[in-house]
Design a protein around this motif. Structure first.
Motif: not given
Length: 448
Positions: A174-178, A194-197, A223-231, A233-234
């Motif tokens: 949502t943030a990337a599309l926004g 485009l690089v998000l996935p 765990q790998n997906i959650r860690r990547s999604l947390i990173a 946002g920064d």
């Protein structure tokens, strides 16, 4: 059109409070040399802008052109609007409270806050870019060359997002599309989308026997997906994700003059694995076809030449410089959701790694810059072998382009089918190409 003799330069137009007084972002325009509204307080500033700068259509036109071409002025107006709790409608150049909409003849324009960027407070005017502007993060240039490097990496994304990660991915998407919606001409915003996935939904590769176990592998994948999604946002985390992608060892590419050997046993094994995947997705007809498949053509000069012959390299189409008289196609949210749901289960992804199932998982939990058009509109070719050893190229485009095509067909498909008449098989006719092929074969078999 009236301009002051001393128009402020772009570098001088940043909006910062001076002794508690917010200066006018349009100082230098319309006999407003110092930008001082006269007293403290945002009501005084808003009244000053409306009374002096937005009082006539000619002056509004001047400011609209200036905002759309001057990046610093755009930022200054956005900062002032954000600080004062107002938003500027670029169509009519009127200021409104955040809770109020702007009524036009063609509909209602409302303010939609997504990530809180200053660009969101100017609706209808894209942030200007020089074309040479490249956002650099930690020495990493976020541009089309970075996108090309990431797309060339042999990475695979998960077929479905784990339930525990869907909400986090939904927020990131949502943030990337926004950001893309707020600045559709921004190359950086499109590259991030485009690089998000690939950055967050990579398939986890076990490194030892314990990680290969089914339960551990699923847990480590989450765990790998959650860690990547947390990173993600920064800013520093985003750079680390990109660098980790680029540091991935690439598969050794076979030489063109020596095609990689393939035996009948290996091809049969691949077909069986693919058949089981199709059965798991519920595609039983496709599963039967896979068992009879001749497989993928070997990597070599012959295959490459056959692909080039079927899909020759051509320059991209030239977009018209004039504005189209027809209004853009608009579809509602229900139509978009139905188009997403209409993709068959297990639909392959494009070069960005985004699958239709990813968008569905996220739901359950102005145009692209020209420089990125070849990435969004292109599709990699998979050379399948025909029974006669010919090449059948299969193109798999990005989900974004296919989704837009589906939504457009739902919006105008019936009208276009009526307009084109009964003697066409390309628009609004299911399996039209197959019907032409089978009819031609039947005719030839009967009379020749």
């Amino acid at each position: 059109m009236v301009l002051s003799d001393s128009v402020a330069s772009s570098s001088e137009m940043s909006v910062r409070p001076v002794d508690g007084v917010w200066p006018c972002p349009f100082r230098g325009f319309h006999c407003c040399p110092d930008g001082m509204a006269g007293s403290k307080g945002f009501p005084r500033l808003i009244a000053h802008i409306k009374r002096l700068h937005l009082s006539s259509d000619d002056w509004k036109k001047v400011l609209r052109e200036a905002i759309s071409t001057d990046s610093d002025l755009f930022t200054s107006v956005g900062e002032a609007s954000k600080a004062s709790g107002q938003w500027l409608c670029g169509a009519c150049m009127c200021l409104h409270a955040l809770s109020r909409g702007c009524h036009h003849e063609d509909g209602l324009t409302i303010f939609n806050r997504v990530v809180g960027d200053t660009a969101e407070f100017i609706v209808g005017i894209s942030k200007p870019h020089t074309g040479k502007e490249v956002v650099s993060l930690g020495g990493l240039a976020v541009d089309d060359r970075l996108l090309d490097r990431i797309f060339s990496l042999p990475l695979t994304t998960v077929k479905s997002i784990p339930p525990s990660c869907r909400m986090a991915f939904s927020h990131a998407l949502t943030a990337a599309l926004g950001k893309v919606a707020a600045a559709p001409d921004s190359v950086e915003a499109w590259v991030r989308l485009l690089v998000l996935p690939r950055c967050t939904l990579r398939v986890f590769r076990p490194s030892n026997r314990q990680e290969h176990q089914s339960g551990n592998r699923k847990s480590l994948q989450c765990q790998n997906i959650r860690r990547s999604l947390i990173a993600w946002g920064d800013e520093d985390g985003f750079v680390e994700l990109i660098l980790s992608l680029l540091a991935q060892p690439s598969n050794e590419t076979p030489r063109l003059d020596k095609p990689s050997p393939s035996s009948d046993n290996s091809a049969t094994h691949v077909n069986i694995k693919q058949c089981l995947r199709k059965v798991a997705d519920g595609h039983f007809i496709a599963a039967v076809k896979v068992l009879c498949s001749s497989g993928v053509a070997p990597f070599g000069n012959d295959t490459l030449n056959a692909l080039v012959a079927k899909h020759p390299t051509l320059p991209p189409p030239v977009m018209p410089d004039f504005l189209l008289s027809e209004p853009p196609l608009v579809v509602d949210a229900d139509c978009v959701f139905k188009c997403i749901a209409s993709f068959p289960k297990g639909t392959s992804c494009g070069r960005d790694g985004l699958r239709a199932q990813h968008i569905l998982d996220a739901f359950c939990g102005e145009g692209c810059p020209k420089i990125l058009a070849e990435y969004v509109a292109s599709a990699p070719l998979t050379p399948l072998l025909k029974p006669d050893n010919g090449i059948r190229p299969i193109a798999v485009g990005m989900i974004w382009r296919r989704l837009v095509s589906k939504a457009a067909m739902r919006g105008v498909g019936k009208e276009m089918a009526k307009y084109l008449g009964d003697f066409q098989f390309g628009v609004g006719v299911p399996s039209g190409a197959e019907a032409v092929l089978h009819s031609a074969n039947r005719f030839l078999n009967e009379f020749h």
